[in-house]
Write a protein that holds these residues in place. Structure first.
Motif, mmCIF file in Angstrom:
data_model
loop_
_atom_site.group_PDB
_atom_site.id
_atom_site.type_symbol
_atom_site.label_atom_id
_atom_site.label_comp_id
_atom_site.label_asym_id
_atom_site.label_seq_id
_atom_site.Cartn_x
_atom_site.Cartn_y
_atom_site.Cartn_z
ATOM 1 N N ARG A 143 0.834 -1.197 0.000
ATOM 2 C CA ARG A 143 0.000 0.000 0.000
ATOM 3 C C ARG A 143 0.872 1.251 0.000
ATOM 4 O O ARG A 143 1.680 1.461 0.908
ATOM 5 C CB ARG A 143 -0.933 0.005 1.206
ATOM 6 C CG ARG A 143 -2.070 -0.999 1.100
ATOM 7 C CD ARG A 143 -3.054 -0.875 2.241
ATOM 8 N NE ARG A 143 -3.610 0.483 2.368
ATOM 9 C CZ ARG A 143 -4.665 0.780 3.122
ATOM 10 N NH1 ARG A 143 -5.286 -0.192 3.800
ATOM 11 N NH2 ARG A 143 -5.108 2.021 3.206
ATOM 12 N N ALA A 144 0.686 2.080 -1.021
ATOM 13 C CA ALA A 144 1.524 3.270 -1.156
ATOM 14 C C ALA A 144 0.948 4.474 -0.429
ATOM 15 O O ALA A 144 1.634 5.498 -0.298
ATOM 16 C CB ALA A 144 1.714 3.601 -2.638
ATOM 17 N N ASP A 145 -0.296 4.365 0.038
ATOM 18 C CA ASP A 145 -0.915 5.506 0.706
ATOM 19 C C ASP A 145 -0.514 5.619 2.176
ATOM 20 O O ASP A 145 -0.732 6.655 2.800
ATOM 21 C CB ASP A 145 -2.444 5.407 0.614
ATOM 22 C CG ASP A 145 -2.973 4.139 1.257
ATOM 23 O OD1 ASP A 145 -2.398 3.051 1.000
ATOM 24 O OD2 ASP A 145 -3.958 4.209 2.026
ATOM 25 N N LEU A 146 0.082 4.566 2.722
ATOM 26 C CA LEU A 146 0.404 4.565 4.148
ATOM 27 C C LEU A 146 1.809 5.078 4.444
ATOM 28 O O LEU A 146 2.132 5.405 5.592
ATOM 29 C CB LEU A 146 0.250 3.152 4.713
ATOM 30 C CG LEU A 146 -1.156 2.555 4.650
ATOM 31 C CD1 LEU A 146 -1.158 1.136 5.197
ATOM 32 C CD2 LEU A 146 -2.148 3.430 5.416
ATOM 33 N N ILE A 147 2.663 5.137 3.414
ATOM 34 C CA ILE A 147 4.048 5.569 3.611
ATOM 35 C C ILE A 147 4.421 6.547 2.502
ATOM 36 O O ILE A 147 4.410 6.191 1.323
ATOM 37 C CB ILE A 147 5.019 4.371 3.600
ATOM 38 C CG1 ILE A 147 4.651 3.362 4.702
ATOM 39 C CG2 ILE A 147 6.468 4.839 3.767
ATOM 40 C CD1 ILE A 147 5.451 2.087 4.650
ATOM 41 N N GLU A 148 4.732 7.757 2.870
ATOM 42 C CA GLU A 148 5.110 8.768 1.886
ATOM 43 C C GLU A 148 6.463 8.434 1.268
ATOM 44 O O GLU A 148 7.383 7.978 1.956
ATOM 45 C CB GLU A 148 5.172 10.146 2.563
ATOM 46 C CG GLU A 148 5.444 11.287 1.599
ATOM 47 C CD GLU A 148 5.467 12.637 2.307
ATOM 48 O OE1 GLU A 148 5.799 13.631 1.638
ATOM 49 O OE2 GLU A 148 5.153 12.677 3.524
#
Length: 237
Positions: A143-148
């Protein structure tokens, strides 16, 4: 009568199995064995081909043939990592990044991670090696939305476990694991240096973080001639 190549094959195989030739060690050059057994180099080459097809040796262009690391046991639990298994057994582990790109979840991946179709993900393809020998090919959807800036951080840390911890998401834990056997694709066989007709282990897993969300799902193809899986259960309370 046994063919000449088979006698050479049996002698080298026995030396490997009894430990006379240790993992990582170079097997005798073709010329030396051809002199020892009074056979042609093509005969020795045929024996080495059979050993390679069994996963006992691997050939490196320009360097010769080497004994493969076999029979490592990977004890799978909620937080275990295969690289730690290699390191504990004195095998130097490395990760070769083959591909990394941002993508969107299709229906299958969205269902696994419990997100909407089209959810932003980072897909990472890695090859895990021990002493330069390939053991596992992994494709991970994270998931790319949880870690900038996830892609950069993954390339720097080379470990999702470390990235999650540094980002304050807590301990990455394996939530589920499913194992099946199958034959490798041509690409998988080539990357794992595995015979195309030798079964591989295909491991599907999901990893979650402390808040209960699923962070990643993974498909790992393992060379079954080099790895045994052992699953550890939680102790009874």
């Amino acid at each position: 009568m046994e063919p000449q190549w088979f006698k050479v094959y049996q002698a080298v195989k026995k030396a490997i199995l009894v430990g006379e030739l240790q993992p990582g060690r170079q097997v005798p050059p073709e010329f030396d064995l051809s002199e020892e057994y009074g056979v042609s180099r093509n005969t020795v080459r045929r024996a080495y081909l059979a050993l390679s097809q069994e996963g006992l040796i691997r050939s490196v262009n320009g360097r010769g043939s080497f004994v493969m690391q076999t029979g490592l046991t990977y004890e799978v639990d909620a937080t275990s990592r295969f690289r730690d298994v290699l390191d504990r057994q004195g095998v130097r582990s490395t990760v070769q990044l083959l591909d990394s790109e941002y993508t969107k979840a299709d229906e299958e991946i969205a269902g696994i991670l419990k997100v909407e179709s089209g959810h932003p993900l980072l897909r990472v393809t890695d090859l895990i090696l021990g002493d330069e020998v390939p053991f596992i090919l992994t494709v991970r959807h994270i998931r790319a939305d949880l870690i900038e800036d996830l892609e950069r951080k993954m390339k720097e840390a080379n470990s999702l476990t470390l990235v999650a911890r540094h980002e304050g998401l807590g301990q990455l834990r394996r939530v589920s694991t499913t194992v099946e056997a199958g034959l490798p694709t041509d690409r998988e066989a080539s990357l794992l240096q595995s015979p195309a007709n030798a079964p591989v282990l295909v491991v599907h897993s999901k990893g979650g973080i402390d808040n209960g969300l699923l962070l990643e799902c993974q498909r790992a193809v393992m060379n079954s001639q080099r790895i045994r899986l052992s699953f550890q259960s939680e102790p009874a309370r």
